[in-house]
Scaffold this motif. Structure first.
Motif, PDB file in Angstrom:
ATOM      1  N   GLY A  79     -31.085  48.219  13.142  1.00 24.29           N
ATOM      2  CA  GLY A  79     -31.466  47.699  14.442  1.00 24.29           C
ATOM      3  C   GLY A  79     -31.874  46.234  14.428  1.00 24.29           C
ATOM      4  N   VAL A  80     -31.460  45.510  13.396  1.00 19.97           N
ATOM      5  CA  VAL A  80     -31.737  44.073  13.299  1.00 19.97           C
ATOM      6  C   VAL A  80     -30.692  43.328  14.120  1.00 19.97           C
ATOM      7  N   PRO A  81     -31.111  42.443  15.024  1.00 15.16           N
ATOM      8  CA  PRO A  81     -30.130  41.703  15.819  1.00 15.16           C
ATOM      9  C   PRO A  81     -29.169  40.883  14.947  1.00 15.16           C
ATOM     10  N   VAL A  82     -27.895  40.896  15.334  1.00 19.29           N
ATOM     11  CA  VAL A  82     -26.862  40.099  14.660  1.00 19.29           C
ATOM     12  C   VAL A  82     -26.397  39.042  15.662  1.00 19.29           C
ATOM     13  N   MET A  83     -26.364  37.794  15.211  1.00 19.74           N
ATOM     14  CA  MET A  83     -25.891  36.690  16.039  1.00 19.74           C
ATOM     15  C   MET A  83     -24.743  35.998  15.322  1.00 19.74           C
ATOM     16  N   TRP A  84     -23.758  35.570  16.099  1.00 20.95           N
ATOM     17  CA  TRP A  84     -22.528  35.013  15.565  1.00 20.95           C
ATOM     18  C   TRP A  84     -22.365  33.565  16.025  1.00 20.95           C
ATOM     19  N   VAL A  85     -22.116  32.675  15.075  1.00 15.77           N
ATOM     20  CA  VAL A  85     -21.906  31.262  15.385  1.00 15.77           C
ATOM     21  C   VAL A  85     -20.463  30.912  15.067  1.00 15.77           C
ATOM     22  N   GLN A  86     -19.799  30.271  16.023  1.00 12.29           N
ATOM     23  CA  GLN A  86     -18.374  29.956  15.904  1.00 12.29           C
ATOM     24  C   GLN A  86     -18.167  28.464  16.178  1.00 12.29           C
ATOM     25  N   HIS A  87     -17.556  27.793  15.212  1.00 11.50           N
ATOM     26  CA  HIS A  87     -17.368  26.341  15.272  1.00 11.50           C
ATOM     27  C   HIS A  87     -16.041  25.983  15.929  1.00 11.50           C
ATOM     28  N   SER A  88     -16.040  24.880  16.650  1.00  8.20           N
ATOM     29  CA  SER A  88     -14.775  24.323  17.131  1.00  8.20           C
ATOM     30  C   SER A  88     -14.793  22.814  16.936  1.00  8.20           C
ATOM     31  N   ASP A  89     -13.633  22.285  16.569  1.00 10.53           N
ATOM     32  CA  ASP A  89     -13.408  20.850  16.411  1.00 10.53           C
ATOM     33  C   ASP A  89     -11.905  20.626  16.434  1.00 10.53           C
ATOM     34  N   ASP A  90     -11.441  19.461  16.001  1.00 13.16           N
ATOM     35  CA  ASP A  90     -10.007  19.172  16.049  1.00 13.16           C
ATOM     36  C   ASP A  90      -9.181  20.161  15.229  1.00 13.16           C
ATOM     37  N   ALA A  91      -9.694  20.585  14.072  1.00  9.56           N
ATOM     38  CA  ALA A  91      -8.963  21.519  13.218  1.00  9.56           C
ATOM     39  C   ALA A  91      -9.148  22.974  13.649  1.00  9.56           C
ATOM     40  N   LEU A  92     -10.194  23.247  14.408  1.00 15.64           N
ATOM     41  CA  LEU A  92     -10.499  24.606  14.877  1.00 15.64           C
ATOM     42  C   LEU A  92     -10.617  24.575  16.393  1.00 15.64           C
ATOM     43  N   SER A  93      -9.505  24.317  17.051  1.00 13.23           N
ATOM     44  CA  SER A  93      -9.578  24.200  18.508  1.00 13.23           C
ATOM     45  C   SER A  93      -9.870  25.568  19.130  1.00 13.23           C
ATOM     46  N   ASP A  94     -10.748  25.551  20.097  1.00 15.95           N
ATOM     47  CA  ASP A  94     -11.227  26.739  20.788  1.00 15.95           C
ATOM     48  C   ASP A  94     -10.059  27.622  21.234  1.00 15.95           C
ATOM     49  N   GLY A  95     -10.049  28.877  20.761  1.00 10.15           N
ATOM     50  CA  GLY A  95      -9.017  29.834  21.139  1.00 10.15           C
ATOM     51  C   GLY A  95      -7.808  29.867  20.222  1.00 10.15           C
ATOM     52  N   SER A  96      -7.691  28.913  19.312  1.00 10.48           N
ATOM     53  CA  SER A  96      -6.536  28.862  18.408  1.00 10.48           C
ATOM     54  C   SER A  96      -6.625  29.970  17.359  1.00 10.48           C
ATOM     55  N   PRO A  97      -5.508  30.282  16.666  1.00 11.35           N
ATOM     56  CA  PRO A  97      -5.562  31.292  15.598  1.00 11.35           C
ATOM     57  C   PRO A  97      -6.575  30.926  14.502  1.00 11.35           C
ATOM     58  N   ALA A  98      -6.678  29.655  14.125  1.00  8.67           N
ATOM     59  CA  ALA A  98      -7.626  29.233  13.087  1.00  8.67           C
ATOM     60  C   ALA A  98      -9.073  29.415  13.525  1.00  8.67           C
ATOM     61  N   TRP A  99      -9.339  29.345  14.815  1.00  5.98           N
ATOM     62  CA  TRP A  99     -10.686  29.438  15.377  1.00  5.98           C
ATOM     63  C   TRP A  99     -11.207  30.874  15.409  1.00  5.98           C
ATOM     64  N   GLN A 100     -10.326  31.851  15.364  1.00  7.58           N
ATOM     65  CA  GLN A 100     -10.696  33.267  15.489  1.00  7.58           C
ATOM     66  C   GLN A 100     -11.521  33.731  14.288  1.00  7.58           C
ATOM     67  N   TRP A 101     -12.313  34.788  14.509  1.00  7.53           N
ATOM     68  CA  TRP A 101     -13.023  35.429  13.404  1.00  7.53           C
ATOM     69  C   TRP A 101     -12.003  36.023  12.440  1.00  7.53           C
ATOM     70  N   VAL A 102     -12.347  36.111  11.156  1.00 10.82           N
ATOM     71  CA  VAL A 102     -11.458  36.807  10.222  1.00 10.82           C
ATOM     72  C   VAL A 102     -11.314  38.241  10.717  1.00 10.82           C
ATOM     73  N   PRO A 103     -10.161  38.872  10.472  1.00 15.49           N
ATOM     74  CA  PRO A 103      -9.909  40.207  11.043  1.00 15.49           C
ATOM     75  C   PRO A 103     -10.931  41.271  10.662  1.00 15.49           C
ATOM     76  N   GLU A 104     -11.569  41.139   9.509  1.00 10.35           N
ATOM     77  CA  GLU A 104     -12.523  42.153   9.053  1.00 10.35           C
ATOM     78  C   GLU A 104     -13.829  42.146   9.849  1.00 10.35           C
TER      79      GLU A 104
END
Length: 192
Positions: free
Chosen positions: A46-71
């Motif tokens: 029951g410990v809260p989990v928070m997720w941080v996701q980076h975006s920049d020129d190499a990780l453009s928002d919504g791109s395949p590289a920007w996505q979480w790893v499938p696992e």
């Protein structure tokens, strides 16, 4: 001077375990497995989990590289923090989310060790949080320096694990622990 947080609420903070970040990261399959294990443990307790996701020129928002790893898949209701700087605190909603759940202790995992993990760890301590770095759940890529020099990713990870063992801030506790040995209820990660 930082405002030291009162209380005993831990939060698991997962930083930048994204396809483009992990593609060339050292020992990525093992690290992803360990991050997943830490998420499973947090959810079970029951410990809260928070997720941080980076975006920049190499990780453009919504791109395949920007996505979480499938696992790794954030659950509905787990906060998603979007950032454009190395520190997860700078110009994001992270502080608001941590305040919302009464967080005092951040358990940190993800990538990249020498950039976003380091900046987020220091940012947490400077803002008065206790911190546990999961020593086997963060990674980076080898740094290629001018003139043929390089710093191997494994050494960067080792160096930061040691730094977080020795680093001290007043009235805060920090340390490192393995995914299997750490205790969410113990700032610094390992019960004494």
């Amino acid at each position: 001077m930082a405002t030291v947080r009162a209380g005993k609420q831990s939060v698991l903070l997962i930083v930048d375990v994204q396809v483009g970040v992990m593609r060339d990261a050292w020992d990525a399959p093992r690290i992803v497995k360990n991050v997943l294990r830490s998420v499973e443990r947090a959810r079970a307790l029951g410990v809260p989990v928070m997720w941080v996701q980076h975006s920049d020129d190499a990780l453009s928002d919504g791109s395949p590289a920007w996505q979480w790893v499938p696992e790794l898949t954030p659950k509905l209701g787990e906060p998603l923090i979007h950032k454009t700087f190395e520190s997860s605190f700078e110009q994001t909603a992270l502080t608001d989310e941590l305040t919302r759940v009464g967080a005092t202790h951040i358990v940190l995992a993800g990538a990249s060790t020498n950039w976003c993990i380091r900046a987020t760890a220091y940012g947490a301590l400077e803002r008065g949080y206790d911190l546990t770095l999961l020593k086997d759940a963060h990674t980076t890529s080898t740094m290629h320096l001018g003139g043929g020099g390089r710093i191997e990713a494994a050494r960067i990870v080792d160096e930061f694990n040691v730094a977080m063992t020795w680093l001290r801030y007043p009235n805060r506790t920090n340390g490192v622990a393995s995914v299997e040995a750490f205790d969410f209820a113990t700032p610094g990660g390992v019960p004494t």
